[in-house]
Design an enzyme around this catalytic site. Structure first.
Site, mmCIF file in Angstrom:
data_model
loop_
_atom_site.group_PDB
_atom_site.id
_atom_site.type_symbol
_atom_site.label_atom_id
_atom_site.label_comp_id
_atom_site.label_asym_id
_atom_site.label_seq_id
_atom_site.Cartn_x
_atom_site.Cartn_y
_atom_site.Cartn_z
ATOM 1 N N HIS A 129 -2.433 -3.543 -6.461
ATOM 2 C CA HIS A 129 -2.941 -3.095 -5.157
ATOM 3 C C HIS A 129 -4.441 -3.332 -5.058
ATOM 4 O O HIS A 129 -5.242 -2.602 -5.638
ATOM 5 C CB HIS A 129 -2.599 -1.603 -4.966
ATOM 6 C CG HIS A 129 -2.935 -1.087 -3.605
ATOM 7 N ND1 HIS A 129 -3.541 0.123 -3.396
ATOM 8 C CD2 HIS A 129 -2.753 -1.635 -2.376
ATOM 9 C CE1 HIS A 129 -3.727 0.293 -2.101
ATOM 10 N NE2 HIS A 129 -3.255 -0.740 -1.467
ATOM 11 N N ASN A 175 -5.165 6.247 -2.105
ATOM 12 C CA ASN A 175 -4.641 6.652 -0.802
ATOM 13 C C ASN A 175 -4.013 8.036 -0.825
ATOM 14 O O ASN A 175 -3.742 8.609 0.226
ATOM 15 C CB ASN A 175 -3.639 5.620 -0.276
ATOM 16 C CG ASN A 175 -4.357 4.420 0.336
ATOM 17 O OD1 ASN A 175 -5.523 4.514 0.708
ATOM 18 N ND2 ASN A 175 -3.666 3.297 0.414
ATOM 19 N N SER A 191 0.826 -1.207 0.000
ATOM 20 C CA SER A 191 0.000 0.000 0.000
ATOM 21 C C SER A 191 0.859 1.255 0.000
ATOM 22 O O SER A 191 0.424 2.306 -0.462
ATOM 23 C CB SER A 191 -0.850 0.074 1.276
ATOM 24 O OG SER A 191 -1.730 -0.994 1.346
ATOM 25 N N GLU A 231 -5.418 -1.259 -8.293
ATOM 26 C CA GLU A 231 -4.469 -0.305 -8.873
ATOM 27 C C GLU A 231 -3.267 -1.094 -9.405
ATOM 28 O O GLU A 231 -2.649 -1.855 -8.649
ATOM 29 C CB GLU A 231 -4.009 0.701 -7.812
ATOM 30 C CG GLU A 231 -5.123 1.631 -7.355
ATOM 31 C CD GLU A 231 -4.716 2.570 -6.222
ATOM 32 O OE1 GLU A 231 -5.269 3.660 -6.140
ATOM 33 O OE2 GLU A 231 -3.842 2.194 -5.408
HETATM 34 N N1 LIG Z 1 -5.156 -4.683 5.116
HETATM 35 C C1 LIG Z 1 -5.445 -3.851 4.132
HETATM 36 O O1 LIG Z 1 -6.481 -3.166 4.145
HETATM 37 C C2 LIG Z 1 -4.540 -3.751 2.949
HETATM 38 C C3 LIG Z 1 -5.053 -3.236 1.751
HETATM 39 C C4 LIG Z 1 -4.237 -3.196 0.636
HETATM 40 C C5 LIG Z 1 -2.924 -3.621 0.735
HETATM 41 N N2 LIG Z 1 -2.440 -4.106 1.916
HETATM 42 C C6 LIG Z 1 -1.045 -4.588 1.933
HETATM 43 O O2 LIG Z 1 -1.084 -6.004 1.842
HETATM 44 C C7 LIG Z 1 0.020 -6.579 2.558
HETATM 45 C C8 LIG Z 1 -0.511 -7.548 3.593
HETATM 46 O O3 LIG Z 1 -1.416 -6.897 4.455
HETATM 47 P P1 LIG Z 1 -2.429 -7.704 5.392
HETATM 48 O O4 LIG Z 1 -3.330 -6.684 6.002
HETATM 49 O O5 LIG Z 1 -3.014 -8.841 4.647
HETATM 50 O O6 LIG Z 1 -1.417 -8.259 6.516
HETATM 51 P P2 LIG Z 1 -1.630 -9.485 7.516
HETATM 52 O O7 LIG Z 1 -0.810 -9.150 8.723
HETATM 53 O O8 LIG Z 1 -3.063 -9.802 7.703
HETATM 54 O O9 LIG Z 1 -0.958 -10.737 6.772
HETATM 55 C C9 LIG Z 1 0.419 -10.798 6.474
HETATM 56 C C10 LIG Z 1 0.806 -12.267 6.382
HETATM 57 O O10 LIG Z 1 2.112 -12.357 5.826
HETATM 58 C C11 LIG Z 1 2.835 -13.346 6.537
HETATM 59 N N3 LIG Z 1 4.260 -13.058 6.363
HETATM 60 C C12 LIG Z 1 4.996 -12.099 6.942
HETATM 61 N N4 LIG Z 1 6.254 -12.129 6.448
HETATM 62 C C13 LIG Z 1 6.300 -13.124 5.538
HETATM 63 C C14 LIG Z 1 7.319 -13.620 4.684
HETATM 64 N N5 LIG Z 1 8.535 -13.089 4.670
HETATM 65 N N6 LIG Z 1 7.000 -14.646 3.849
HETATM 66 C C15 LIG Z 1 5.756 -15.187 3.853
HETATM 67 N N7 LIG Z 1 4.775 -14.741 4.652
HETATM 68 C C16 LIG Z 1 5.037 -13.724 5.470
HETATM 69 C C17 LIG Z 1 2.337 -13.263 7.953
HETATM 70 O O11 LIG Z 1 2.581 -14.467 8.671
HETATM 71 C C18 LIG Z 1 0.850 -13.000 7.735
HETATM 72 O O12 LIG Z 1 0.114 -14.188 7.645
HETATM 73 C C19 LIG Z 1 0.810 -5.412 3.112
HETATM 74 O O13 LIG Z 1 1.817 -5.077 2.221
HETATM 75 C C20 LIG Z 1 -0.231 -4.300 3.165
HETATM 76 O O14 LIG Z 1 0.350 -3.021 3.092
HETATM 77 C C21 LIG Z 1 -3.223 -4.196 3.016
#
Ligand SMILES: NC(=O)c1ccc[n+]([C@@H]2O[C@H](COP(=O)([O-])OP(=O)(O)OC[C@H]3O[C@@H](n4cnc5c(N)ncnc54)[C@H](O)[C@@H]3O)[C@@H](O)[C@H]2O)c1
Length: 545
Positions: free
Chosen positions: A144, A194, A123, A156
């Site tokens: 994204h 964003n 993000s 995106e």
């Molecule tokens: N939550 C949102 O609203 C949202 C929206 C768009 C983008 N994002 C982006 O998506 C990504 C994930 O966000 P999320 O909210 O799903 O996070 P989350 O914490 O729910 O999930 C992340 C997962 O990644 C795993 N992980 C961490 N390091 C790892 C690695 N090196 N290899 C494999 N697995 C690994 C963790 O164990 C966890 O299960 C981030 O980059 C975030 O910025 C989030």
């Protein structure tokens, strides 16, 4: 390059909130999906969670049983990174950390084939920086998704400095094949949504910080006048104050502390206090039983939800006089007339504009300035001579009022004055109580609830919309995305009732510029200075779209 083949394998790395949603989307589009997570057992857990979600869809009749069983057969947790070797596309959704993402993609490069596309769901990180560590950085782009990925239509597609345009195009086509609407954007902080959405939160928080209005009233005005699906306070309680603030801070820091993106101190304090919103039972509002949020109420879904300020019933004036052109609020006099209020029309500065008024030639200005720039905004004159006018970005207090120069009352912008169910009013210091009651009664007579707020420059909806419009104009001018993609992104990504550029055109670029210019005068420091591209559009008379 076209969309990846529907029969190909998609790998999702990081199976938290976003990874699970993305995997579900790819699975239901027909792909075989491999799940990988660093935490032991997490990928298997995600596999089960996705299966349960598909079961619920079947139970609700939204998914065929046969399709669900076929899909389950294509979904597998990977034992290790080597299991991703045959993937045509790997989408990364791990924690938001540049080093971790670089390390993962570097490891992936030695596993997957040369044709495999790589995508990051980041993000806030630079896609260019994520790709920089790769041997073939051209095959990586940002993809994204928005949360919840299965429901949110927008994706995106972010091209970093090295991204091969064919790769971005293939990812866009793949998103379409998955039932999503992709927009293309440059690798700049916040991408499209964003970035342009920042003022939606920031202006509300600032008005609250200045005690211009309480959160519930600001939320109600933005929903019921502005047409936004949720107000900023209730929305950030849902998103999580920590998550929303992290985005704001990241965008602000990435823009070298540009004052236009300044975070909110009040939100910082919420995060510091652990009041993260619904997930902790308390944010701007309180959600636990019996507690009160921000000193005003309790559960947002229950009986204790803080009520917005709503004025008590008041009698409308029998007759009003409308001077000149009310600009973006010009639909109002007819709405008042429809409710049985007698409306008399008077011209301003010799300019006549309604049938029945005397015709007048357009004013030619000797110094060559545009006619539009010299137009004085119109106003409604209440029976005691108090002027009532659409906010123009300045305080009501001290602004030149009507003919008698009495202190006046400002009303806020509405997306559609007929459809709006609530209107904000801000009286100047010294406005007689009787005049305020007439103004309240006037809007109540046309079926609106009225929220009286303190006299803050640009009120609530007008300053928010003016800033969003300018952020959108500026983003297009800087090549972040096309005008059409900006409109799509803001409607689909955050549910805005109108694309910001279309909204700006409806308001008039000169009106938006003037509101921001007055806000800039009220709050010097640069946050409200209209962008060069808006100033230019307004001066040239060219539309924004
Ligand atoms: N939550 C949102 O609203 C949202 C929206 C768009 C983008 N994002 C982006 O998506 C990504 C994930 O966000 P999320 O909210 O799903 O996070 P989350 O914490 O729910 O999930 C992340 C997962 O990644 C795993 N992980 C961490 N390091 C790892 C690695 N090196 N290899 C494999 N697995 C690994 C963790 O164990 C966890 O299960 C981030 O980059 C975030 O910025 C989030």
């Amino acid at each position: 390059m076209n969309a990846i083949a529907p029969t190909s394998t998609v790998a999702v790395v990081g199976t938290g909130t976003m990874g699970q949603g993305i995997a579900q989307v790819a699975l239901l589009a027909g792909h075989s999906v491999r799940l990988l997570d660093a935490a032991p057992g997490r990928a298997e857990q995600a596999e089960r969670a996705i299966g349960e979600r598909l079961d619920r869809m079947v139970a609700k009749g939204r998914l065929d049983k046969v399709v669900r069983h076929a899909a389950a057969g294509r979904l597998n947790a990977a034992a290790d990174i080597g299991d991703l070797a045959g993937a045509a596309l790997v989408i990364e959704a791990i924690l938001e950390d540049l080093g971790a993402k670089q390390q993962l993609f570097t490891a992936l490069e030695s596993v997957v084939g040369e044709e495999c596309l790589l995508a990051t769901n980041t993000s806030s990180l630079s896609v260019t920086a994520v790709a920089a560590a790769l041997r073939l950085p051209g095959r990586l782009a940002g993809l994204h998704f928005f949360n919840p990925a299965p429901l949110m239509p927008l994706v995106e597609v972010v091209s970093g400095a090295a991204t091969d345009p064919a790769v971005a195009a293939a990812l866009g086509d793949t998103a379409v094949a998955w039932g999503k609407t992709p927009v293309s954007c440059a690798d700049t902080p916040g991408f499209v949504v964003n970035r342009i959405a920042r003022p939606f939160y920031a202006e509300a928080f600032r008005v609250h910080e200045e005690r211009g209005a309480d959160p519930a009233t600001i939320d109600a005005l933005l929903r019921e006048s502005g047409g936004f699906p949720m107000g900023p306070f209730e929305l950030t309680d849902l998103i999580g104050q920590d998550v929303n603030e992290a985005v704001t801070r990241s965008v602000w820091e990435s823009f070298w502390h540009d004052p236009r993106f300044t975070p909110s101190l009040a939100q910082r304090r919420l995060v510091e206090a652990g009041r993260l919103g619904r997930k902790t039972g308390r944010g701007w509002y309180a959600y636990e039983d019996g507690a009160s949020g921000d000193g005003t109420g309790a559960d947002a879904n229950g009986p204790g939800r803080p009520e917005p300020h709503t004025a008590a019933p008041a009698a409308p004036p029998a007759a009003i006089t409308v001077y000149g052109d009310l600009g973006p609020a010009d639909a109002l006099p007819a709405i008042f007339e429809d409710a049985g209020i007698t409306v008399a029309y008077r011209h301003v500065d010799g300019r006549f504009r309604r049938p029945g008024e005397l015709p007048s030639p357009p004013m030619a200005l000797a110094d060559g300035r545009a006619y539009e720039e010299e137009r004085k905004p119109g106003f409604v004159l209440l029976p005691d001579g108090t002027p009532l006018a659409l906010t123009d970005g300045a305080l009501a207090t001290g602004a030149p009022g009507g003919p008698g120069r009495q202190p006046g009352i400002r009303f806020d912008l509405a997306l559609d004055y007929r459809a709006a169910t609530r209107i904000g009013l801000a009286p100047a210091d010294g406005v007689p109580r009787e005049a305020l009651e007439w103004a309240v009664g006037l809007f109540q007579a046309v079926g609106k609830k009225v929220s009286v707020i303190d006299d803050v420059p640009g009120m609530v909806v007008a300053r928010t919309v003016a800033m969003i419009v300018d952020f959108a104009v500026d983003a297009v001018a800087r090549g972040v995305a096309t005008a059409a993609d900006v409109e799509t992104a803001m409607r689909l990504g955050v549910g805005y009732p109108r694309g910001p550029l279309e909204w700006g055109d409806a308001l008039g670029p000169a009106w938006v510029r003037d509101v921001l210019t007055r806000l800039h005068a009220a709050y010097p420091g640069g946050r409200y200075a209209p962008s060069g591209s808006l100033v230019r559009r307004a001066a040239s008379g060219r539309g924004l779209l």
